[in-house]
Design a protein around this motif. Structure first.
Motif, short mmCIF file in Angstrom:
data_model
loop_
_atom_site.label_atom_id
_atom_site.label_comp_id
_atom_site.label_asym_id
_atom_site.label_seq_id
_atom_site.Cartn_x
_atom_site.Cartn_y
_atom_site.Cartn_z
N ASP A 35 38.11 4.45 -33.17
CA ASP A 35 38.30 5.95 -34.00
C ASP A 35 38.70 5.60 -35.36
OD1 ASP A 35 40.59 4.84 -33.38
OD2 ASP A 35 41.83 6.22 -33.03
N GLU A 36 38.41 4.47 -35.96
CA GLU A 36 38.73 4.17 -37.19
C GLU A 36 37.39 3.85 -37.85
OE1 GLU A 36 41.60 4.16 -38.92
OE2 GLU A 36 42.76 4.57 -37.45
N ALA A 37 37.36 4.01 -39.21
CA ALA A 37 35.94 3.66 -39.88
C ALA A 37 35.92 2.38 -40.80
CB ALA A 37 35.91 4.82 -41.35
N ALA A 38 37.23 1.90 -40.81
CA ALA A 38 37.31 0.32 -41.43
C ALA A 38 38.41 -0.36 -40.60
CB ALA A 38 37.84 0.61 -42.83
N PRO A 39 38.32 -1.70 -40.65
CA PRO A 39 39.08 -2.61 -40.05
C PRO A 39 40.57 -2.37 -40.42
CG PRO A 39 37.76 -3.92 -41.34
CD PRO A 39 37.25 -2.47 -41.73
N VAL A 40 41.49 -2.85 -39.50
CA VAL A 40 42.92 -2.56 -39.68
C VAL A 40 43.61 -4.01 -39.20
CG1 VAL A 40 44.98 -1.35 -38.91
CG2 VAL A 40 42.83 -0.11 -39.00
N LEU A 41 44.82 -4.28 -39.79
CA LEU A 41 45.45 -5.51 -39.71
C LEU A 41 46.42 -5.42 -38.54
CD1 LEU A 41 45.31 -8.37 -41.01
CD2 LEU A 41 47.39 -7.71 -42.39
N TRP A 42 46.21 -6.13 -37.42
CA TRP A 42 47.05 -6.01 -36.25
C TRP A 42 47.66 -7.33 -36.08
CZ3 TRP A 42 47.10 -1.35 -34.63
CH2 TRP A 42 46.25 -0.28 -34.84
N THR A 43 48.72 -7.25 -34.97
CA THR A 43 49.27 -8.53 -34.58
C THR A 43 49.31 -8.04 -32.90
OG1 THR A 43 51.74 -7.81 -34.50
CG2 THR A 43 50.58 -9.31 -36.23
N CYS A 44 49.54 -8.89 -32.09
CA CYS A 44 49.54 -8.68 -30.50
C CYS A 44 50.32 -9.53 -30.02
CB CYS A 44 47.92 -8.80 -30.01
SG CYS A 44 47.89 -8.24 -28.17
N LYS A 45 51.37 -9.38 -29.46
CA LYS A 45 52.46 -9.95 -28.58
C LYS A 45 52.43 -10.01 -27.15
CE LYS A 45 55.70 -10.38 -32.62
NZ LYS A 45 57.21 -10.32 -33.01
N GLU A 46 51.73 -8.53 -26.68
CA GLU A 46 51.89 -8.26 -25.27
C GLU A 46 50.38 -7.92 -24.94
OE1 GLU A 46 54.38 -4.84 -24.54
OE2 GLU A 46 55.71 -5.61 -26.15
N TRP A 47 49.92 -8.54 -23.51
CA TRP A 47 48.81 -8.39 -22.97
C TRP A 47 48.83 -8.51 -21.75
CZ3 TRP A 47 49.59 -12.59 -26.20
CH2 TRP A 47 49.43 -13.79 -25.74
N SER A 48 47.73 -8.37 -21.04
CA SER A 48 47.83 -8.61 -19.41
C SER A 48 46.35 -8.44 -19.20
CB SER A 48 48.78 -7.72 -18.76
OG SER A 48 48.16 -6.46 -18.98
N HIS A 49 46.20 -9.07 -17.79
CA HIS A 49 44.62 -8.84 -17.27
C HIS A 49 44.92 -8.64 -15.82
CE1 HIS A 49 45.48 -13.15 -16.87
NE2 HIS A 49 44.77 -13.21 -15.72
N ASP A 50 43.68 -8.16 -15.25
CA ASP A 50 43.54 -7.97 -13.77
C ASP A 50 42.13 -8.47 -13.64
OD1 ASP A 50 46.06 -7.04 -13.22
OD2 ASP A 50 45.74 -5.32 -14.09
N ARG A 51 41.98 -9.19 -12.15
CA ARG A 51 40.67 -9.44 -11.74
C ARG A 51 40.09 -8.16 -11.26
NH1 ARG A 51 37.98 -14.95 -9.64
NH2 ARG A 51 35.91 -14.08 -9.77
N GLU A 52 39.02 -7.87 -11.37
CA GLU A 52 38.51 -6.45 -10.54
C GLU A 52 37.55 -6.98 -9.53
OE1 GLU A 52 36.83 -4.39 -13.90
OE2 GLU A 52 38.57 -3.22 -14.40
N ASP A 53 37.04 -5.94 -8.82
CA ASP A 53 36.12 -6.35 -7.80
C ASP A 53 34.71 -6.94 -8.44
OD1 ASP A 53 37.61 -5.65 -5.87
OD2 ASP A 53 36.96 -3.34 -5.76
N GLY A 54 34.22 -7.55 -7.96
CA GLY A 54 32.64 -8.19 -8.29
C GLY A 54 32.93 -9.31 -9.32
N GLY A 55 34.01 -9.78 -9.62
CA GLY A 55 34.50 -10.69 -10.45
C GLY A 55 34.49 -10.52 -12.12
N PHE A 56 34.67 -9.18 -12.19
CA PHE A 56 34.92 -8.58 -13.40
C PHE A 56 36.53 -8.76 -13.77
CE2 PHE A 56 31.11 -6.64 -12.13
CZ PHE A 56 30.23 -6.82 -13.34
N TYR A 57 36.61 -8.33 -15.09
CA TYR A 57 38.26 -8.48 -15.50
C TYR A 57 38.47 -7.39 -16.35
CZ TYR A 57 38.87 -13.41 -14.41
OH TYR A 57 38.88 -14.59 -13.60
N ARG A 58 39.77 -6.88 -16.37
CA ARG A 58 40.23 -5.68 -17.01
C ARG A 58 41.37 -6.42 -17.96
NH1 ARG A 58 45.00 -3.38 -16.52
NH2 ARG A 58 45.29 -1.31 -17.36
N PHE A 59 41.35 -6.15 -19.41
CA PHE A 59 42.15 -6.96 -20.15
C PHE A 59 43.00 -5.56 -21.06
CE2 PHE A 59 43.06 -8.56 -24.37
CZ PHE A 59 43.45 -9.64 -23.94
#
Length: 70
Positions: A35-59
């Motif tokens: 939803d942005e037209a230009a890049p924004v500077l970020w940091t990320c301290k929190e993330w998670s992942h799950d394995r989905e059916d068919g060997g795919f991942y959710r991040f």
């Protein structure tokens, strides 16, 4: 801001997690949300992942806008 990517193939998931992990939650990076037209500077301290059916991942990640110059 929180974003979630679903149905990721294992290589794409591994690339995303390695990128976030390498920055240790404190090194800012540029990313352009859909939803942005230009890049924004970020940091990320929190993330998670799950394995989905068919060997795919959710991040899920919580990004905080950074105002520290790079």
């Amino acid at each position: 801001m929180s974003w979630t990517w679903e149905t990721l193939v294992p290589d794409d998931y591994a690339t995303m997690e390695a990128f976030i992990r390498a920055r240790r939650g404190c090194e800012p990076f540029l990313w352009t949300p859909s939803d942005e037209a230009a890049p924004v500077l970020w940091t990320c301290k929190e993330w998670s992942h799950d394995r989905e059916d068919g060997g795919f991942y959710r991040f899920a990640a919580t990004f905080r806008q950074s105002f520290v110059p790079t």
